[in-house]
Design an enzyme around this catalytic site. Structure first.
Site, mmCIF file in Angstrom:
data_model
loop_
_atom_site.group_PDB
_atom_site.id
_atom_site.type_symbol
_atom_site.label_atom_id
_atom_site.label_comp_id
_atom_site.label_asym_id
_atom_site.label_seq_id
_atom_site.Cartn_x
_atom_site.Cartn_y
_atom_site.Cartn_z
ATOM 1 N N GLY A 69 0.405 -0.825 -0.052
ATOM 2 C CA GLY A 69 0.207 0.022 -0.246
ATOM 3 C C GLY A 69 0.465 1.082 -0.128
ATOM 4 O O GLY A 69 2.086 1.120 -0.341
ATOM 5 N N CYS A 70 0.338 2.276 0.445
ATOM 6 C CA CYS A 70 0.568 3.801 0.073
ATOM 7 C C CYS A 70 2.226 3.308 1.075
ATOM 8 O O CYS A 70 2.800 4.698 0.848
ATOM 9 C CB CYS A 70 0.062 4.891 0.529
ATOM 10 S SG CYS A 70 -1.671 4.831 0.395
ATOM 11 N N HIS A 71 2.231 2.506 2.102
ATOM 12 C CA HIS A 71 3.461 2.668 2.842
ATOM 13 C C HIS A 71 4.946 2.009 2.039
ATOM 14 O O HIS A 71 6.017 1.942 3.427
ATOM 15 C CB HIS A 71 3.976 2.684 4.984
ATOM 16 C CG HIS A 71 2.512 0.977 4.269
ATOM 17 N ND1 HIS A 71 3.627 0.350 4.170
ATOM 18 C CD2 HIS A 71 1.670 1.245 5.364
ATOM 19 C CE1 HIS A 71 3.116 -0.488 5.231
ATOM 20 N NE2 HIS A 71 2.107 -0.212 6.102
ATOM 21 N N GLY A 72 4.702 1.888 1.009
ATOM 22 C CA GLY A 72 5.970 0.616 0.265
ATOM 23 C C GLY A 72 6.760 1.281 0.539
ATOM 24 O O GLY A 72 7.774 0.419 -0.141
#
Length: 277
Positions: A69-72
């Site tokens: 997700g967005c913190h990848g």
């Protein structure tokens, strides 16, 4: 997925070439490759595509970080830092590439309207190494942190549906961040000899305007602390994993004061953090 296979490697390669040029390195200098993506599945994947497109060594060691997700990109940074710590001669290319607009949803619902309005496509890349022999103005990753907020598994989801991947982003997500971030982040910073007020620069993933407001208000940050995060959201949208690297690039070019905290939020509901100096 066919469209993802066609488009993601050229997009990732463009970002990777820019990173190599900025670091004044040739592709032959890369020893390790870490790729990040959550918007598609294909094999051979981005990693092998980049080896071909950039003409990297056929012995380049690879790691793919998928579906985070967005913190990848923060997971990618941690992977690159671990590789550099293990091998002082390593030079790592880390590239995050997402095609969020492939998953535009046509069914009417509040979740779909929110996701469709926020998400966009993008790619970004960095070069990492153990030493300071690449650039004079090095940003160093000195710590990582992670916290999963209990009981929030359904607050943010990303699942394979009949018409693309479907996103669920609860309207309670900003509230949950505001409740739990002020308890966890100061404790994490204190383990590294810092308080929130010791941090002059912030990279906060702009999951949406309300998420930025929740972070700013709950931590008591100055009014201008997240101005770059807001500008990147306004110009490029929420590109998922590459977005924090766009913010980092603006701060790096402006020689922003350090230390800097990078924050992003993803399914779980999870908080990922990195400390940059």
């Amino acid at each position: 997925m066919r469209r993802y296979a066609d488009e993601v490697v050229p997009l990732a390669a463009e970002a990777a070439r820019a990173a190599l040029a900025d670091a004044r390195l040739s592709a032959s200098a890369i020893t390790h490759l870490a790729t990040v993506s959550c918007t598609g599945f294909v094999a051979p994947g981005i990693d092998l595509g980049l080896i071909d497109q950039l003409e990297l060594s056929r012995e380049t060691r690879r790691c793919h970080i998928g579906f985070m997700g967005c913190h990848g990109a923060l997971n990618g940074l941690e992977t690159a830092a671990a590789l550099a710590a293990k091998d002082p001669h390593a030079t790592i290319l880390m590239c995050a590439a997402e095609l969020c607009t492939l998953h535009f949803q046509y069914q009417w619902s509040a979740d779909n309207v929110l996701a469709n309005s926020l998400f966009a496509d993008g790619a970004a890349a960095i070069i990492a190494a153990a030493g300071s022999n690449i650039l004079s103005d090095i940003w160093r990753v000195t710590a990582h942190g992670s916290f999963v907020i209990p009981g929030t598994a359904n607050a943010m989801t990303w699942r394979i549906g009949n018409h693309g991947f479907t996103m669920t982003l609860s309207s309670q997500t900003p509230r949950l961040i505001a409740e739990h971030l002020p308890a966890w982040l100061p404790a994490w910073l204190s383990r590294h000899g810092l308080s929130v007020h010791d941090v002059p620069s912030w990279i906060v993933h702009p999951g949406g305007p309300r998420i930025l407001d929740a972070v700013e208000d709950s931590l008591g940050l100055p009014a201008d602390a997240l101005v770059i995060s807001r500008e990147v959201l306004s110009r490029f949208g929420n590109m998922s994993s590459p977005t924090v690297l766009f913010i980092l690039e603006v701060l790096r070019k402006s020689r922003a004061a350090r230390p800097c905290v990078m924050l992003a939020f993803g399914p779980g509901l999870s908080i990922e953090a990195a400390l940059l100096n």
